[in-house]
Design an enzyme around this catalytic site. Sequence first.
Site, PDB file in Angstrom:
ATOM      1  N   PHE A 242     -21.381  23.518  55.352  1.00  0.00           N
ATOM      2  CA  PHE A 242     -21.754  23.675  53.947  1.00  0.00           C
ATOM      3  C   PHE A 242     -23.185  24.188  53.916  1.00  0.00           C
ATOM      4  CE2 PHE A 242     -23.500  21.550  50.094  1.00  0.00           C
ATOM      5  CZ  PHE A 242     -22.582  21.929  49.143  1.00  0.00           C
TER       6      PHE A 242
ATOM      7  N   GLU B   5     -28.109  15.251  51.827  1.00  0.00           N
ATOM      8  CA  GLU B   5     -27.223  15.195  50.644  1.00  0.00           C
ATOM      9  C   GLU B   5     -27.947  14.559  49.453  1.00  0.00           C
ATOM     10  OE1 GLU B   5     -23.082  14.653  51.120  1.00  0.00           O
ATOM     11  OE2 GLU B   5     -23.095  15.436  53.157  1.00  0.00           O
TER      12      GLU B   5
END
Lengths: 249, 379
Positions: free
Chosen positions: B123, B363
């Site tokens: 990602f 994150e």
Amino acid sequence: MKILVCISNVPDTTTKVKFKEDSTLFDDSGVQWIINPWDELALTRALELKEDAGNSVDEVSVIHVGGAQTDATLRKALAIGADKAFRIDACAADAYYVAGQIAAYLKENPFDIVFSGIESSDYNGSSVGAMIAEFMDYSGVSSVTSVNLDGDDVILYRAIPGGKQKIKAELPLVAVVQKGIAKEPRIPAMRGIMMARKKPLEVIAATEMEMLTRSVKFELPKAKGACKMIDAGHVEQLVELLKNEAKVL
Amino acid sequence: MNFEFTEEQLMIRDAARDFAQRELLPGVIERDEKSEYPTEQVKRLADLGFLGMLVGLEYDGGGMDTISYVLAMEEISKVDSSVSVIMSVNNSLVCWGVEKYGTEEQKQKFLKPMARGEKIGAFLLSEPEAGSDATSQRTTAVDMGDHYLVNGTKNWITNGKSASIYIVMAQTHPELKHKGINALLVDSKSEGITVGSHENKMGMRASDTCSVMFNNVKVPKENRLGEEGFGFKLAMQSLEGGRIGIASQALGIASGAYELALKYAQERKAFGKEIIHHQAIAFKLADMAVEIEAARFFCLKAAWLKDQGKPYGQASAMAKLYAAETAMKVTTEAVQIHGGYGYVKEYHVERLMRDAKLTQIYEGTSEIQKIVISRGLVD
Ligand SMILES: Cc1cc2nc3c(=O)[nH]c(=O)nc-3n(C[C@H](O)[C@H](O)[C@H](O)COP(=O)(O)OP(=O)(O)OC[C@H]3O[C@@H](n4cnc5c(N)ncnc54)[C@H](O)[C@@H]3O)c2cc1C
């Protein structure tokens, strides 16, 4: 060829063993149940035999004698890869009773190879497999550490003191297996866990059977005493303690 | 309300525990020390179906619920977070977006091999100048008619080297700011991609983290995920789920360290008794147990909301914040309980302490979680 693996449902090996009702019953509150480790290895080996394209094994099933509370253990066997599970709906009282129930099922539904673990990690009876062979008049081999198929022949190795013995056995056969039969028990994969829901878990009514033994009481081993360290130079003190305190000399 | 797990959820937890204890524990210290990618272990993770456990069965995934995912992430992270982060990124940040927003062709081509674990996903959002402020993307994806031309640099990419499939966020319409960002599915072997060297990290040293450079990389139009300009939304939505994974990872790091400390405190003697019988140590363990249980509830609540199809962004930010802070605190105390032995690699707790730190950063840092949570409080 069809293989049947006998599954015993036992307390997790780290369980703190307690008894209830004046030590006549095992206290199973809070106990986590698992597939008996030897049976889990047997199941793993049965699945390996089925997956080996050179063999003609088309079914690996598991059988267990126990109440409905043991279904989770059987579903784990299905998740690991067994095709079908059978639960004979009865309380597993003793080895003779369990073997008798499984034999009664086998008489109606024959299998080519029956695997049983050398013992169950709870009651350590070490007798179910041999009794099934006797009830069924199947060949029986104990302490098996390796099983391979060679066409219709079964090649087994069994551990004997100081070495091993190679055996060729005729089918049908009961192999009582011990450590070494498979490297490690198989961990169920996510797909296996999902598929287990859809696989058959058949509940079979128990056969009328006489009970030959009855458990009367359990006793725990005495707690181990504390460890005493003695200086290497004081052998006489060690002898004195062994004589007068431990009373082993 | 029901606090019981289902039989299947328990089976998954046990499978993850057996895998972690039997196959990850041996060698975890060496892999960390040498910063060695866990190739064999990731292959086993794929065989067991953990890499795609949240993907539906129809796309070759495990079809599991998010509660099971929390349980599995916790067990694996008790031992090796370098492995669990690979699982978390693949499941939550990559597969999730393709399954939810991908076209049928994209699912067949990209999702299926990732769900089977044959291909790994990465990602690519962060950039050298765009971390917490992910809106300021400098990577561009210029619309060339039948394809996009991608240029720019992505930083800190987990699975950067091992991944075959990238989800890349890149700016197509700078005038629209974050509404001009697209999410593109990119084959990592495409011409013009250069993977930087492996970062020499404090913790999770065995996972591969690299920068990835794009130099005139052609990406077919059909590889865009979702509508034109949906990229930033996709990234934020993916992170909402990703945070459940990282919160569960932090939970596992904390509970792993706690289990080791509890065992050690019952064995180690000082001043004539096991150190657990010194109240200062006993109270530390009590605090750890309470905070871990609270973190577990946060994780399970967020997972439950997601499984029920209810909004879970606020809950996952709370879970991630609380679990990450708990992991840092608990692992530091676990080292303290081990005394000098806690400071050496052999006893595992120092590694868990280094790993814990990352859960407060990636994150979304703990500060960013507070921004997310506080914004959610305003009517
Ligand atoms: C090992 C590792 C793996 C990673 N994997 C990935 C990955 O796979 N894909 C990916 O896209 N990214 C990944 N990241 C990037 C990660 O998400 C970013 O590092 C993170 O979002 C923080 O961004 P930054 O490092 O640029 O810090 P900055 O954003 O520069 O933050 C610096 C400090 O300022 C604080 N801060 C920033 N803004 C505010 C504010 N508004 N209010 C209060 N405080 C603020 C931060 O909390 C932090 O303490 C990874 C990072 C690491 C270290």
